[in-house]
Design an enzyme around this catalytic site. Sequence first.
Site, short mmCIF file in Angstrom:
data_model
loop_
_atom_site.label_atom_id
_atom_site.label_comp_id
_atom_site.label_asym_id
_atom_site.label_seq_id
_atom_site.Cartn_x
_atom_site.Cartn_y
_atom_site.Cartn_z
N VAL A 282 0.84 -1.19 0.00
CA VAL A 282 0.00 0.00 0.00
C VAL A 282 0.88 1.24 0.00
O VAL A 282 1.83 1.35 0.79
CB VAL A 282 -0.94 0.00 1.22
CG1 VAL A 282 -1.74 1.28 1.29
CG2 VAL A 282 -1.87 -1.20 1.15
N THR B 44 3.02 -1.90 4.18
CA THR B 44 3.11 -0.49 3.80
C THR B 44 4.27 -0.31 2.82
O THR B 44 5.18 -1.12 2.75
CB THR B 44 3.38 0.42 5.00
OG1 THR B 44 4.73 0.22 5.46
CG2 THR B 44 2.40 0.15 6.14
N ASP B 45 4.22 0.77 2.07
CA ASP B 45 5.42 1.18 1.34
C ASP B 45 6.40 1.76 2.36
O ASP B 45 6.08 1.89 3.56
CB ASP B 45 5.06 2.20 0.26
CG ASP B 45 6.08 2.23 -0.87
OD1 ASP B 45 7.20 1.73 -0.70
OD2 ASP B 45 5.74 2.76 -1.95
N ALA B 46 7.59 2.11 1.91
CA ALA B 46 8.64 2.59 2.82
C ALA B 46 8.13 3.78 3.64
O ALA B 46 7.73 4.80 3.08
CB ALA B 46 9.87 2.99 2.03
#
Length: 616
Positions: free
Chosen positions: A265, A314-316
């Site tokens: 995401v 999650t993305d970074a």
Amino acid sequence: MNFQTRPRAIVEKFYFAPLPWVLKKGLISMSINLKANPFFLDDEACTWVSETLASMTINEKIGQLFCPLGATDDESYLKMLTQEIGVGGIMYRPAHAENVLKTHGTLQNNSKIPMLLAANLEAGGNGAALEGSNFAKPMGVAATDDDEMGYWLGRVACREGAALGLNWAFAPIVDIDTNFRNPITNLRTFGSDHMRVIRMAKGYLRAADEAGLAVSIKHFPGDGVDERDQHLLTSVNSLSCEEWDATYGEVYQTLINDGAKTVMVGHIAQPAYQKALAENPSMYDKKTVPATLSKEIMVGLLREKLGFNGLIVTDATTMLGYLVAGERSKLVPLSIARGADMFLFNKNLEEDYQAMFTGYEEGILTEERVDEAVTRILATKASLGLHTKQKEGTLVPPAEALNILHCKEHTDKAVECADKAVTLVKDTQSLLPLSPTKTKRVYLNVLETNQDLDTPLKKAWMEKLEAEGFEVHLRNRDTNVDIMSAFMGTGDDPQAMALMQEIFEKVEDFKNRYDLAIYVSNYETASNNVVIRLQWQGLMGMGNDAPWFVGEIPTMFISHANPYHLLDVPMIKTLVNAYTYTPEVVDAVVEKIMGRSEFKGVSPVDVSCGREDTLY
């Protein structure tokens, strides 16, 4: 580092404008079917998941929520990660293959629970190891219009990843490049046609399954609509619910149905669905909330509407699209509380762990929500057979497995992909094929961020053209010279004097020196770039580096990266898009511009950028 469980204070305190129904429920309750898509666990694997979860302390559970960025191969640090914190996964940037394999071995050998080991396997095995294959950028794969090339992208990337001990591909990218101004999607996508995105991504998924890797389709709810980069701010997917359903929704629904194990995401807002699914839609009227902090997107849209049963990562979280959303100590637990199962990267791992633990103590993060997230993490690992491989001692392959990196089979397929991908955008001056008997003297200008004269790209094109019998002059784009002294006649820098001569020479003299001008560009997409456009060296306000001479001598343009350069050079009447810079692609372009091979590529995007003047 020693984290101890303290008595849990359940308080009615939530942060970041929580939704009313989160306040009421206090948790996200979602049944997890371990025998269904995408886990498909048998009874033995289900037992391992349940027994492992039951045996874990809250400290160990919270450790599993983290997937940090690997920063060192120091053995004492790796033991701290695995034994004190017990992180659930890790991702390293590309390094030398032997070191990557050794590091992965140290991690798995010291971890109580087998780890998810990830890499950005977007274009080939080079996403994990410096010796890995650079097969092709996704847009180059899409330009072949051959579904099997999507499969081969996944096969090369995931086979080489598996040889390095990886079991998790942060790929394929399934964003849709609908906005040519977007500075981060571009070549990393399969183009602007969502059906082509589906066709190519389905092949990648099939190959990843064969190699034993989980995919992470990204970046939900979809990048490519905005013209901004989520690395630098919370970007926005501004489609209506109906528009989203017909494009991104169809992409994600298809790949979820096909068994994608994880979804990444992004820090991307989707206001239409956030308002449609919120009990209090007005809360989204004046704020942009990234999907990584939105229950409406992660639960309402991804879990409930699309029926995704797998792991959400999650993305970074070191991107500004996440960081600017609020106070980090509160955001960390909220991402998990609102539906994510795994938390990617850290500003500081110890600090983020403590923030997650504090969120648990304060009731932001309930034990049931933690258990749900960890269950999905364990189920993903079990679906890959990691629990069995751990018993067998086969989590990381032997050193000889590295022989597959950049092997002949992979190179041969890269050659085939390049041959099918290179696209002739236009040749309205009927310049092609080239011939040194017609245009022997070539003015070559190579556009890239490195201005040195001996870069691999410049050397490759000089050598290729000279081997074809052309006489080539390479334009020196290094402007680190005392041009004013040369202009005033007081300087003695030969490079400055040569540039001055070129700036002010007669047009007729230029025409007498060259028969053909060739521009080669390699401005790739990269995080934290605001824009990807051609950059000219206009010394003293003169357009000497730009194609001022298109009315004087035949001029052509070859792009190894951005497919939209026609926007900046519509006056150039011959343009080729190659999508990727590799030796295989350079060879393919040369074969085609010399007329020994036909152009086969089909553009995956609108290269005209919607402007008629670019096509003539």
